[in-house]
Design a protein around this motif. Structure first.
Motif, PDB file in Angstrom:
ATOM      1  N   MET A   1       0.839  -1.202   0.000  1.00 23.23           N
ATOM      2  CA  MET A   1       0.000   0.000   0.000  1.00 23.23           C
ATOM      3  C   MET A   1       0.874   1.252   0.000  1.00 23.23           C
ATOM      4  O   MET A   1       0.638   2.190  -0.759  1.00 23.23           O
ATOM      5  CB  MET A   1      -0.911  -0.002   1.228  1.00 23.23           C
ATOM      6  CG  MET A   1      -1.722   1.254   1.396  1.00 23.23           C
ATOM      7  SD  MET A   1      -3.087   1.391   0.268  1.00 23.23           S
ATOM      8  CE  MET A   1      -4.243   0.295   1.029  1.00 23.23           C
ATOM      9  N   ARG A   2       1.899   1.263   0.832  1.00 20.47           N
ATOM     10  CA  ARG A   2       2.791   2.423   0.914  1.00 20.47           C
ATOM     11  C   ARG A   2       3.501   2.649  -0.426  1.00 20.47           C
ATOM     12  O   ARG A   2       3.562   3.765  -0.931  1.00 20.47           O
ATOM     13  CB  ARG A   2       3.811   2.210   2.028  1.00 20.47           C
ATOM     14  CG  ARG A   2       4.679   3.419   2.259  1.00 20.47           C
ATOM     15  CD  ARG A   2       5.721   3.185   3.314  1.00 20.47           C
ATOM     16  NE  ARG A   2       6.632   2.149   2.867  1.00 20.47           N
ATOM     17  CZ  ARG A   2       7.024   1.115   3.607  1.00 20.47           C
ATOM     18  NH1 ARG A   2       6.581   0.984   4.829  1.00 20.47           N
ATOM     19  NH2 ARG A   2       7.862   0.227   3.125  1.00 20.47           N
TER      20      ARG A   2
ATOM     21  N   VAL B   1       1.006   3.937  -3.095  1.00 26.06           N
ATOM     22  CA  VAL B   1       0.665   5.357  -2.920  1.00 26.06           C
ATOM     23  C   VAL B   1       1.787   6.232  -3.478  1.00 26.06           C
ATOM     24  O   VAL B   1       1.540   7.190  -4.222  1.00 26.06           O
ATOM     25  CB  VAL B   1       0.398   5.677  -1.426  1.00 26.06           C
ATOM     26  CG1 VAL B   1       0.378   7.170  -1.184  1.00 26.06           C
ATOM     27  CG2 VAL B   1      -0.903   5.054  -0.980  1.00 26.06           C
ATOM     28  N   PHE B   2       3.029   5.901  -3.154  1.00 26.14           N
ATOM     29  CA  PHE B   2       4.167   6.681  -3.632  1.00 26.14           C
ATOM     30  C   PHE B   2       4.263   6.650  -5.159  1.00 26.14           C
ATOM     31  O   PHE B   2       4.402   7.693  -5.805  1.00 26.14           O
ATOM     32  CB  PHE B   2       5.469   6.155  -3.015  1.00 26.14           C
ATOM     33  CG  PHE B   2       6.685   6.824  -3.548  1.00 26.14           C
ATOM     34  CD1 PHE B   2       7.004   8.123  -3.186  1.00 26.14           C
ATOM     35  CD2 PHE B   2       7.524   6.166  -4.435  1.00 26.14           C
ATOM     36  CE1 PHE B   2       8.121   8.750  -3.689  1.00 26.14           C
ATOM     37  CE2 PHE B   2       8.647   6.783  -4.951  1.00 26.14           C
ATOM     38  CZ  PHE B   2       8.955   8.078  -4.569  1.00 26.14           C
TER      39      PHE B   2
ATOM     40  N   THR C   1       1.913   5.905  -7.367  1.00 24.81           N
ATOM     41  CA  THR C   1       0.754   6.547  -7.982  1.00 24.81           C
ATOM     42  C   THR C   1       0.876   8.063  -7.946  1.00 24.81           C
ATOM     43  O   THR C   1       0.571   8.742  -8.934  1.00 24.81           O
ATOM     44  CB  THR C   1      -0.543   6.100  -7.281  1.00 24.81           C
ATOM     45  OG1 THR C   1      -0.627   4.687  -7.305  1.00 24.81           O
ATOM     46  CG2 THR C   1      -1.759   6.685  -7.960  1.00 24.81           C
ATOM     47  N   ILE C   2       1.321   8.601  -6.815  1.00 29.33           N
ATOM     48  CA  ILE C   2       1.505  10.050  -6.734  1.00 29.33           C
ATOM     49  C   ILE C   2       2.554  10.505  -7.740  1.00 29.33           C
ATOM     50  O   ILE C   2       2.384  11.529  -8.418  1.00 29.33           O
ATOM     51  CB  ILE C   2       1.869  10.471  -5.296  1.00 29.33           C
ATOM     52  CG1 ILE C   2       0.639  10.328  -4.407  1.00 29.33           C
ATOM     53  CG2 ILE C   2       2.391  11.903  -5.246  1.00 29.33           C
ATOM     54  CD1 ILE C   2       0.898  10.522  -2.941  1.00 29.33           C
TER      55      ILE C   2
ATOM     56  N   SER D   1      -7.315   7.734 -11.928  1.00 26.21           N
ATOM     57  CA  SER D   1      -6.223   7.674 -10.955  1.00 26.21           C
ATOM     58  C   SER D   1      -6.447   6.585  -9.912  1.00 26.21           C
ATOM     59  O   SER D   1      -5.499   5.930  -9.509  1.00 26.21           O
ATOM     60  CB  SER D   1      -6.027   8.977 -10.221  1.00 26.21           C
ATOM     61  OG  SER D   1      -6.702  10.026 -10.747  1.00 26.21           O
ATOM     62  N   PHE D   2      -7.685   6.389  -9.452  1.00 28.92           N
ATOM     63  CA  PHE D   2      -7.937   5.350  -8.458  1.00 28.92           C
ATOM     64  C   PHE D   2      -7.721   3.971  -9.050  1.00 28.92           C
ATOM     65  O   PHE D   2      -7.149   3.092  -8.403  1.00 28.92           O
ATOM     66  CB  PHE D   2      -9.354   5.476  -7.885  1.00 28.92           C
ATOM     67  CG  PHE D   2      -9.643   4.473  -6.806  1.00 28.92           C
ATOM     68  CD1 PHE D   2      -8.934   4.509  -5.614  1.00 28.92           C
ATOM     69  CD2 PHE D   2     -10.596   3.495  -6.984  1.00 28.92           C
ATOM     70  CE1 PHE D   2      -9.182   3.583  -4.616  1.00 28.92           C
ATOM     71  CE2 PHE D   2     -10.860   2.575  -5.988  1.00 28.92           C
ATOM     72  CZ  PHE D   2     -10.152   2.616  -4.801  1.00 28.92           C
TER      73      PHE D   2
ATOM     74  N   PHE E   1      -4.083   3.428  -9.205  1.00 26.80           N
ATOM     75  CA  PHE E   1      -3.592   3.110  -7.872  1.00 26.80           C
ATOM     76  C   PHE E   1      -3.845   1.645  -7.532  1.00 26.80           C
ATOM     77  O   PHE E   1      -2.967   0.954  -7.009  1.00 26.80           O
ATOM     78  CB  PHE E   1      -4.255   4.015  -6.833  1.00 26.80           C
ATOM     79  CG  PHE E   1      -4.082   3.544  -5.424  1.00 26.80           C
ATOM     80  CD1 PHE E   1      -2.852   3.644  -4.802  1.00 26.80           C
ATOM     81  CD2 PHE E   1      -5.133   2.983  -4.738  1.00 26.80           C
ATOM     82  CE1 PHE E   1      -2.681   3.205  -3.498  1.00 26.80           C
ATOM     83  CE2 PHE E   1      -4.976   2.545  -3.447  1.00 26.80           C
ATOM     84  CZ  PHE E   1      -3.749   2.647  -2.827  1.00 26.80           C
TER      85      PHE E   1
ATOM     86  N   HIS F   1      -1.092  -1.146  -6.867  1.00 26.37           N
ATOM     87  CA  HIS F   1      -1.129  -1.831  -5.576  1.00 26.37           C
ATOM     88  C   HIS F   1      -1.094  -3.343  -5.753  1.00 26.37           C
ATOM     89  O   HIS F   1      -0.381  -4.053  -5.028  1.00 26.37           O
ATOM     90  CB  HIS F   1      -2.375  -1.401  -4.812  1.00 26.37           C
ATOM     91  CG  HIS F   1      -2.402  -1.830  -3.389  1.00 26.37           C
ATOM     92  ND1 HIS F   1      -3.335  -1.400  -2.523  1.00 26.37           N
ATOM     93  CD2 HIS F   1      -1.616  -2.659  -2.666  1.00 26.37           C
ATOM     94  CE1 HIS F   1      -3.137  -1.923  -1.331  1.00 26.37           C
ATOM     95  NE2 HIS F   1      -2.092  -2.703  -1.405  1.00 26.37           N
TER      96      HIS F   1
END
Length: 134
Positions: free
Chosen positions: A76-77, A80-81, A83-84, A107-108, A111, A115
């Motif tokens: 998950m971490r 997130v990185f 994807t950003i 975007s979701f 992500f 993930h």
């Protein structure tokens, strides 16, 4: 992060992803997708992909342990990185191009797919590490 779905949801999620990947091409060949309903089918396919990815992420694995939960949190971490970074990169690209019209609504979904990739990599890496520690 604990798994909330039973074991069979993991392969079912991959089946849903595969079906949602090839379904638009089959529907275009059958003539079901036209200009008037393109947006509807596009959003439905995105929702199918999101459901498939969430099923993969939230399903139990064969040898569920605390290590698996730690791998899920790390995935998950990382997701997130990444994807950003991807969203920021595409925003910079649009600014440099001067594109004011294009809007990114996936975007979701991006992500979730990132993930799933991070989770699978983490699980396989842990399996290889366990194999070579013996």
């Amino acid at each position: 992060m604990k798994a909330m779905l039973p074991l069979f949801c993991r392969p079912l999620g991959y089946v849903i992803l595969l079906v949602s990947l090839f379904l638009p091409f089959m529907m275009v060949m059958q003539g079901a997708i036209t200009d008037s309903n393109l947006l509807f089918y596009k959003e439905c396919i995105k929702l199918l992909m999101m459901v498939g990815a969430l099923m993969i992420l939230m399903a139990l694995t064969k040898n569920e342990s605390e290590e698996t939960e730690a791998i899920r949190i790390e995935a998950m971490r990382n997701a997130v990185f990444i994807t950003i970074a991807v969203i920021f990169g595409t925003m910079l690209y649009r600014v440099s191009k001067g594109d004011l019209v294009t809007v990114d609504t996936s975007s979701f979904l991006s992500f979730l797919i990132i993930h799933v990739i991070c989770l699978e990599f983490g699980l396989k890496k842990a399996a290889v590490d366990r194999f070579f520690k013996r």
